[in-house]
Design a protein around this motif. Structure first.
Motif, PDB file in Angstrom:
ATOM      1  N   PRO A   3      40.482  -8.828  -5.699  1.00  0.00           N
ATOM      2  CA  PRO A   3      39.390  -8.481  -4.780  1.00  0.00           C
ATOM      3  C   PRO A   3      39.367  -9.329  -3.515  1.00  0.00           C
ATOM      4  O   PRO A   3      39.867 -10.445  -3.495  1.00  0.00           O
ATOM      5  CB  PRO A   3      38.143  -8.771  -5.616  1.00  0.00           C
ATOM      6  N   ARG A  53      43.460  -4.735  -9.025  1.00  0.00           N
ATOM      7  CA  ARG A  53      43.533  -5.223  -7.640  1.00  0.00           C
ATOM      8  C   ARG A  53      42.883  -6.590  -7.529  1.00  0.00           C
ATOM      9  O   ARG A  53      41.843  -6.821  -8.135  1.00  0.00           O
ATOM     10  CB  ARG A  53      42.711  -4.323  -6.711  1.00  0.00           C
ATOM     11  N   ASN A  94      31.975   6.991  -8.735  1.00  0.00           N
ATOM     12  CA  ASN A  94      32.170   5.788  -7.925  1.00  0.00           C
ATOM     13  C   ASN A  94      31.462   5.879  -6.573  1.00  0.00           C
ATOM     14  O   ASN A  94      31.012   4.875  -6.028  1.00  0.00           O
ATOM     15  CB  ASN A  94      33.668   5.517  -7.740  1.00  0.00           C
ATOM     16  N   ASP A 117      27.330  -6.462 -10.113  1.00  0.00           N
ATOM     17  CA  ASP A 117      27.114  -5.019 -10.143  1.00  0.00           C
ATOM     18  C   ASP A 117      25.635  -4.746 -10.422  1.00  0.00           C
ATOM     19  O   ASP A 117      25.212  -4.604 -11.570  1.00  0.00           O
ATOM     20  CB  ASP A 117      28.011  -4.409 -11.230  1.00  0.00           C
ATOM     21  N   ARG A 163      34.658  -5.261  -8.913  1.00  0.00           N
ATOM     22  CA  ARG A 163      36.056  -5.423  -8.527  1.00  0.00           C
ATOM     23  C   ARG A 163      36.864  -4.299  -9.155  1.00  0.00           C
ATOM     24  O   ARG A 163      36.532  -3.808 -10.231  1.00  0.00           O
ATOM     25  CB  ARG A 163      36.615  -6.806  -8.880  1.00  0.00           C
ATOM     26  N   ILE A 164      37.905  -3.910  -8.470  1.00  0.00           N
ATOM     27  CA  ILE A 164      38.668  -2.747  -8.925  1.00  0.00           C
ATOM     28  C   ILE A 164      39.767  -3.223  -9.873  1.00  0.00           C
ATOM     29  O   ILE A 164      40.560  -4.101  -9.505  1.00  0.00           O
ATOM     30  CB  ILE A 164      39.277  -2.002  -7.714  1.00  0.00           C
ATOM     31  N   ASP A 170      35.461  -3.741  -2.425  1.00  0.00           N
ATOM     32  CA  ASP A 170      36.090  -3.523  -3.745  1.00  0.00           C
ATOM     33  C   ASP A 170      35.110  -2.859  -4.718  1.00  0.00           C
ATOM     34  O   ASP A 170      34.840  -3.376  -5.814  1.00  0.00           O
ATOM     35  CB  ASP A 170      36.590  -4.860  -4.315  1.00  0.00           C
ATOM     36  N   ALA A 191      32.245   4.326 -13.315  1.00  0.00           N
ATOM     37  CA  ALA A 191      33.655   4.479 -12.968  1.00  0.00           C
ATOM     38  C   ALA A 191      33.988   5.964 -12.813  1.00  0.00           C
ATOM     39  O   ALA A 191      33.224   6.832 -13.210  1.00  0.00           O
ATOM     40  CB  ALA A 191      34.501   3.845 -14.047  1.00  0.00           C
ATOM     41  N   HIS A 222      31.932  -0.631 -13.714  1.00  0.00           N
ATOM     42  CA  HIS A 222      32.377  -0.140 -15.027  1.00  0.00           C
ATOM     43  C   HIS A 222      31.436   0.932 -15.535  1.00  0.00           C
ATOM     44  O   HIS A 222      31.830   1.809 -16.280  1.00  0.00           O
ATOM     45  CB  HIS A 222      32.490  -1.301 -16.011  1.00  0.00           C
ATOM     46  N   TYR A 269      33.690  -0.934  -7.419  1.00  0.00           N
ATOM     47  CA  TYR A 269      34.050  -0.307  -8.700  1.00  0.00           C
ATOM     48  C   TYR A 269      33.078  -0.844  -9.736  1.00  0.00           C
ATOM     49  O   TYR A 269      32.988  -2.048  -9.968  1.00  0.00           O
ATOM     50  CB  TYR A 269      35.486  -0.675  -9.101  1.00  0.00           C
TER      51      TYR A 269
END
Ligand code: GLA
Length: 732
Positions: free
Chosen positions: A441, A439, A498, A451, A435-436, A487, A494, A491, A489
């Motif tokens: 998601p 934002r 991306n 992830d 998730r960004i 969405d 990053a 970590h 992203y």
């Protein structure tokens, strides 16, 4: 030798039983694609290229004096971006000075006596019956230190050629790969149709056929899965191609994430076909010494229509992609509790289902969604891979043992790549979800995606799944994925990495699957993504069967299984008998028909056996007997599509390798008053053998059956089905 090298190592002919693929590195080192099609002798076909000064098609530096030489017109193996080929390219680079040019020229080649392996991804492997031969061509970028290796393996007998690409940065400065498609086919001459397989959830893989013109035809996925909407496979064929006639070229991408596949004519009517990772939202940084591997494309050519092409794919995927114990071992007939109970079950209910199933001859009980964490509906619990013993009323171990005591195997559902916000895992590791920051998601089925590019996430999943598989007696795993990615992203990656996350995600999935299968080699894995949302060649490397669609309606299944059969072996198609009215469509079809349709796949049931009639129970027993009787035909036989979708009836056929036994299934899809006869064609028999037909007892030669076909004495009613056998007999 399947790979012939001539002309000082610049002319390459890849020969299969019935096809030839030719490349030639010309005087400027441009690797020309000079031929792909019916088998030829392999003379240099550079002469076929018509050169002319085409306005606004520039000339590379070596050929300024010759305005007829332009990359914009030449058929190429590795069309690159930014240096004069204005058509769609295979590869695009961003250099550290901001320039975006790629100009790859031939450097040399190498041959190896086996097939190549793509690092971190599935690819066709050699088996005892056939070993691939590999050609590796090295191409070097003219102004940087980027090197490309093009890999081609030839599986001669199977009429298959594979291709993959490795891009390596041998320079000091960083290069960003902006696009790296796996395969390009340039056809200088001819008209072509493109067949793609399109759909949506519960309506997967309908063939769509379009003429290739200058307006681009393109399909693809940006969902992080291969998708229900567009399958990563397509067929280029001559417009006159049918099941039994015409030139057909298959392209099948061994990849389960974002892809693109397109075909387009250029200004001079030449057709370019490309396939590979979708360049949208893709970029991959290559520092000094780093490389990137693009997935394999399996190419196959048929000089005799679509049926032969399908046979070639079925054979190669069954023999060189599917692996493990269940590649050949008989798959158990299963009962899945999903449509029987959904989330509402406990030990008693499951054991009662198991008892009933065992009595009828079913061989495995699969416990679907809802056995773990806090999961009584689809809003919570994903990620918490601990059995909910309170709900079950027992441990998984005890439940599994009880099912085993009934003489059945026991299977379990997982959806490892996902996470619910309402889960202990999410509360402990919110950064493990894609998730960004900043934002909200997009949620789908009210869940987020884990992830999978992160080692710690995979380690957690490996440990949890291993713990469960290691403690409870589990023989089968259904591996599901119930949403598309968004969405994006990570970590871990990053910032300027991306663009790597989608790809690293799927590499992470492959890595986890590989590790788990290494540790539990006897597990039968069934792939799934809301049914057939990740039905692709790569997943077959891990799961020899894939749940074909969440749509279990027998009549809708006819079309879904038809479309799936163009590339994927019938043994890989998960197909179950379910209750009526059907839960997806509301349609009522006869129990027998549901069985006949599901028999053309990896067979099972998905209904509450305690709610069916005594007659239906008898039919279950009959269907299981049919499953065993026809298993070698349906799982290893040669498959023929006999009718296109939309006819009054749908028919298909299996023939064994020796051509002694054939089985045809025919399902009426509509009804009419004063019905016209049902006449069906017969394929694949040996012309000179004699066969007795089970429905009328007539004996004819294979030649006669295939020439004249069969008229049924009775027209089946709407949705009724018949199984028709042909068995070889000594003589007339
Ligand atoms: C997906 C699958 C179904 C079932 C459910 C469980 O939709 O395709 O078969 O497993 O998930 O949630």
């Amino acid at each position: 030798m399947a790979i012939q090298v001539e002309k000082d190592g610049r002319l390459f002919n890849l020969q299969t039983a019935d096809s030839t693929y030719q490349m030639y590195a010309d005087e400027y080192g441009v690797l020309l694609h000079t031929y792909y099609g019916k088998k030829i002798d392999g003379e240099n076909l550079e002469e076929l290229i018509f050169r002319a000064d085409v306005g606004f098609s520039g000339n590379p530096p070596e050929s300024v004096a010759d305005r007829t030489y332009s990359l914009d017109c030449l058929p190429q193996e590795l069309p690159s971006d930014g240096v004069g080929d204005y058509r769609e390219s295979c590869i695009s680079l961003l250099h550290d000075d901001g320039s975006m040019a790629a100009d790859f020229r031939f450097e040399g080649y190498e041959l190896i006596p086996c097939s190549y392996k793509v690092e971190g991804m599935p690819s066709l492997y050699d088996n005892e019956e056939e070993r691939g031969e590999t050609l590796i061509i090295t191409m070097k970028e003219s102004a940087s230190q980027v090197v490309v290796r093009l890999f081609y393996s030839v599986f001669e007998k199977e009429n298959v050629i594979t291709r993959a690409i490795r891009v390596e940065n041998q320079g000091e400065s960083e290069v960003v790969l902006m696009k790296c498609l796996s395969c390009c086919l340039d056809y200088q001459f001819g008209e072509y149709d493109l067949i793609t397989f399109v759909g949506r959830h519960t309506v997967e893989r309908s063939p769509e056929r379009n003429r290739v013109r200058r307006t681009k035809l393109e399909i693809g996925s940006m969902r992080g899965t291969s998708s229900h909407q567009y399958n990563p496979s397509m067929i280029v064929c001559t417009p006159d191609a049918t099941e039994d006639f015409g030139d057909c070229y298959g392209l099948c991408l061994v990849y389960s994430s974002n892809f693109t596949a397109c075909a387009q004519k250029d200004q001079r009517g030449q057709t370019r076909v490309l396939m590979g990772i979708n360049p949208n939202k893709f970029s991959f940084r290559l520092r000094k010494g780093e490389f990137f591997d693009a997935p394999q494309v399996i190419l196959s050519y048929s000089d005799a229509g679509l049926t032969k092409l399908s046979h070639q794919y079925h054979k190669i995927l069954r023999g060189h992609m599917c692996r493990g114990k269940y590649q050949h071992a008989k798959r158990p007939v299963l009962l899945n509790n999903w449509e029987a109970t959904y989330f509402d079950f406990n030990k008693e209910k499951l054991i009662s289902l198991g008892e009933q199933a065992a009595e009828l001859g079913i061989e495995m009980l699969v416990l679907d969604d809802g056995w773990f964490g806090k999961r009584d509906d689809d809003n919570s619990g994903l990620g918490d891979w601990f059995a909910n013993e309170k709900k079950l009323g027992s441990s998984l171990e005890e439940l599994g043992n009880r099912i085993h005591d009934l003489g059945m195997k026991f299977g379990l559902w997982f959806e490892p790549e996902m996470i619910s916000e309402d889960s202990d895992l999410y509360r402990a590791h919110p950064d493990w979800a894609l998730r960004i920051p900043g934002r909200e998601p997009n949620r789908a089925r009210n869940q987020l995606v884990l992830d999978m590019s992160r080692d710690d996430v995979r380690e957690y999943l490996f440990e949890r799944i291993s713990d469960i598989l290691g403690h409870a007696p589990i023989d089968y795993v259904k591996w599901d994925v119930n949403r598309s990615l968004s969405d994006i992203y990570s970590h871990k990656y990053a910032g300027n990495q991306n663009g790597e996350v989608y790809h690293r995600f799927i590499l992470g999935v492959y890595d986890l699957l590989e590790r788990l299968l290494e540790k539990f080699p006897d597990i039968l894995l069934e792939g799934c993504s809301g049914g057939g949302g990740r039905f692709d060649a790569a997943m077959l490397y891990y799961s020899p069967q894939i749940w074909c669609s969440d749509n279990t309606d027998a009549v809708n299944r006819l079309d879904i299984q038809y479309g799936t059969s163009f590339f994927y072996p019938i043994s890989s198609v998960g197909a179950h008998v379910s209750a009526v009215p059907n839960h997806q469509t509301g349609r009522t079809t006869p129990f027998r028909t549901r069985g006949h349709v599901a028999l053309s796949g990896s067979f099972g049931y998905e209904l509450d056996l305690n709610k069916i009639s005594e007659d239906e129970k008898e039919m279950v027993k009959e269907q299981i007997a049919e499953f065993h009787r026809y298993y070698s035909l349906t799982h290893e036989g040669t498959y023929y599509r006999l009718t296109p979708p939309g006819e009054r009836f749908c028919a298909w056929e299996f023939v064994d390798e020796e051509k002694n036994h054939a089985l045809q299934t025919l399902v009426m899809t509509s009804a009419e008053g004063n019905p016209l006869p049902v006449h069906t064609i017969v394929k694949g028999l040996s012309p000179d053998k004699y066969y007795c037909c089970s429905v009328n007892g007539q004996v004819h030669s294979g030649r006669t059956w295939m020439g004249a076909g069969l008229t049924l004495r009775m027209v089946p009613k709407e949705y009724e089905s018949v199984l028709i056998e042909w068995n070889v007999v000594e003589e007339r």
